[in-house]
Motif scaffolding. Structure first.
Motif, PDB file in Angstrom:
ATOM      1  N   UNK A  11       0.889  -1.159   0.000  1.00 13.86           N
ATOM      2  CA  UNK A  11       0.000   0.000   0.000  1.00 13.86           C
ATOM      3  C   UNK A  11       0.927   1.209   0.000  1.00 13.86           C
ATOM      4  N   UNK A  12       0.903   1.979  -1.100  1.00 12.39           N
ATOM      5  CA  UNK A  12       1.912   3.031  -1.265  1.00 12.39           C
ATOM      6  C   UNK A  12       1.487   4.383  -0.736  1.00 12.39           C
ATOM      7  N   UNK A  13       0.294   4.522  -0.296  1.00 14.77           N
ATOM      8  CA  UNK A  13      -0.117   5.806   0.255  1.00 14.77           C
ATOM      9  C   UNK A  13      -1.411   6.284  -0.352  1.00 14.77           C
ATOM     10  N   UNK A  14      -1.857   7.411   0.142  1.00 15.86           N
ATOM     11  CA  UNK A  14      -3.151   7.933  -0.241  1.00 15.86           C
ATOM     12  C   UNK A  14      -3.085   8.638  -1.584  1.00 15.86           C
ATOM     13  N   UNK A  15      -3.865   8.200  -2.519  1.00 18.08           N
ATOM     14  CA  UNK A  15      -4.058   8.912  -3.770  1.00 18.08           C
ATOM     15  C   UNK A  15      -3.001   8.669  -4.827  1.00 18.08           C
ATOM     16  N   UNK A  16      -3.454   8.673  -6.070  1.00 14.40           N
ATOM     17  CA  UNK A  16      -2.552   8.513  -7.203  1.00 14.40           C
ATOM     18  C   UNK A  16      -1.708   9.762  -7.397  1.00 14.40           C
ATOM     19  N   UNK A  17      -2.082  10.859  -6.739  1.00 10.18           N
ATOM     20  CA  UNK A  17      -1.335  12.094  -6.897  1.00 10.18           C
ATOM     21  C   UNK A  17      -0.399  12.354  -5.720  1.00 10.18           C
ATOM     22  N   UNK A  18      -0.344  11.465  -4.764  1.00  6.79           N
ATOM     23  CA  UNK A  18       0.536  11.648  -3.613  1.00  6.79           C
ATOM     24  C   UNK A  18       1.368  10.378  -3.414  1.00  6.79           C
ATOM     25  N   UNK A  19       0.758   9.355  -2.854  1.00  5.74           N
ATOM     26  CA  UNK A  19       1.487   8.135  -2.519  1.00  5.74           C
ATOM     27  C   UNK A  19       2.030   7.402  -3.727  1.00  5.74           C
ATOM     28  N   UNK A  20       1.238   7.293  -4.784  1.00  4.54           N
ATOM     29  CA  UNK A  20       1.700   6.545  -5.950  1.00  4.54           C
ATOM     30  C   UNK A  20       2.903   7.222  -6.593  1.00  4.54           C
ATOM     31  N   UNK A  21       2.869   8.540  -6.696  1.00  4.05           N
ATOM     32  CA  UNK A  21       3.986   9.245  -7.331  1.00  4.05           C
ATOM     33  C   UNK A  21       5.273   9.009  -6.557  1.00  4.05           C
ATOM     34  N   UNK A  22       5.226   9.088  -5.245  1.00  2.00           N
ATOM     35  CA  UNK A  22       6.423   8.835  -4.431  1.00  2.00           C
ATOM     36  C   UNK A  22       6.892   7.399  -4.615  1.00  2.00           C
ATOM     37  N   UNK A  23       5.952   6.471  -4.601  1.00  2.00           N
ATOM     38  CA  UNK A  23       6.316   5.063  -4.754  1.00  2.00           C
ATOM     39  C   UNK A  23       6.961   4.805  -6.109  1.00  2.00           C
ATOM     40  N   UNK A  24       6.325   5.275  -7.171  1.00  7.94           N
ATOM     41  CA  UNK A  24       6.804   4.995  -8.525  1.00  7.94           C
ATOM     42  C   UNK A  24       8.111   5.716  -8.841  1.00  7.94           C
ATOM     43  N   UNK A  25       8.149   7.022  -8.594  1.00  4.62           N
ATOM     44  CA  UNK A  25       9.299   7.809  -9.030  1.00  4.62           C
ATOM     45  C   UNK A  25      10.459   7.826  -8.042  1.00  4.62           C
ATOM     46  N   UNK A  26      10.223   7.487  -6.808  1.00  2.00           N
ATOM     47  CA  UNK A  26      11.316   7.494  -5.832  1.00  2.00           C
ATOM     48  C   UNK A  26      11.651   6.071  -5.380  1.00  2.00           C
ATOM     49  N   UNK A  27      10.700   5.400  -4.763  1.00  2.00           N
ATOM     50  CA  UNK A  27      10.981   4.071  -4.202  1.00  2.00           C
ATOM     51  C   UNK A  27      11.373   3.064  -5.288  1.00  2.00           C
ATOM     52  N   UNK A  28      10.618   3.040  -6.382  1.00  2.00           N
ATOM     53  CA  UNK A  28      10.945   2.090  -7.451  1.00  2.00           C
ATOM     54  C   UNK A  28      12.281   2.427  -8.095  1.00  2.00           C
ATOM     55  N   UNK A  29      12.574   3.687  -8.251  1.00  2.00           N
ATOM     56  CA  UNK A  29      13.834   4.111  -8.865  1.00  2.00           C
ATOM     57  C   UNK A  29      15.030   3.625  -8.047  1.00  2.00           C
ATOM     58  N   UNK A  30      14.934   3.754  -6.737  1.00  2.00           N
ATOM     59  CA  UNK A  30      16.076   3.409  -5.885  1.00  2.00           C
ATOM     60  C   UNK A  30      16.105   1.946  -5.461  1.00  2.00           C
ATOM     61  N   UNK A  31      14.989   1.278  -5.516  1.00  2.00           N
ATOM     62  CA  UNK A  31      14.947  -0.140  -5.119  1.00  2.00           C
ATOM     63  C   UNK A  31      15.121  -1.080  -6.298  1.00  2.00           C
ATOM     64  N   UNK A  32      14.832  -0.571  -7.499  1.00  2.00           N
ATOM     65  CA  UNK A  32      14.862  -1.441  -8.671  1.00  2.00           C
ATOM     66  C   UNK A  32      13.583  -2.239  -8.845  1.00  2.00           C
TER      67      UNK A  32
END
Length: 167
Positions: A11-32
């Protein structure tokens, strides 16, 4: 369903405009990590609120706009859902909408949300009643997520790290 051929859900957070953006552009970028599916949760009540319905106050009964069928008010809130689907699709992953349905939702309202989600590009939109039926109420949603995860995706970041903050 974890393991070599299993699935991991976060669960990446509230909203496609808040939690998803952080998950996709930050967490996925650094975790692979590369996600296969985004599950967006929508409720008829929230969409009616987005459409201009009266304020919901904790401890007070819901207004009739939320407890009675109101397809017009619901339709006014659907652009919010459609925008979240659009945002998720920009990442190149499949989208499944979980229509978290409550006892006051009418079949016509739930179906209108499902149809709007599909028309906006969601791979599937499934009614979920886990609040009432426990795990059995989420089986169709889980099956839809598995189907979506088995479809090809083209995950991409929305921006390169080299861009400046203003860019």
């Amino acid at each position: 369903l974890v393991g070599k051929d299993g699935y991991v859900i976060t669960e990446s957070g509230f909203g496609a405009d808040i939690g998803m953006e952080k998950f996709m552009d930050i967490k996925c970028r650094y975790s692979g990590l590369v996600p296969q599916v985004v599950v967006l949760v929508a409720t008829v009540r929230a969409l009616k609120m987005h459409g201009g319905g009266p304020k919901v106050v904790a401890g007070k009964p819901l207004a009739p706009e939320y407890t009675d069928e109101n397809l017009e008010l619901l339709a006014q809130g659907l652009p919010n859902l459609e925008r979240h689907i659009h945002n998720a699709l920009q990442y190149g992953v499949n989208v499944v909408v979980a229509v978290n349905s409550f006892a006051t939702d009418t079949p016509a309202e739930v179906e209108r949300v499902r149809q709007a989600a599909l028309e906006a590009g969601a791979l599937d939109a499934v009614v979920s009643t886990h609040w009432m039926d426990g795990g059995a109420g989420a089986v169709q949603l889980a099956e839809a997520v598995v189907r979506a995860a088995q479809q090809p995706t083209h995950f991409r970041f929305l921006y390169p790290l080299e861009l400046s903050i203003p860019e």
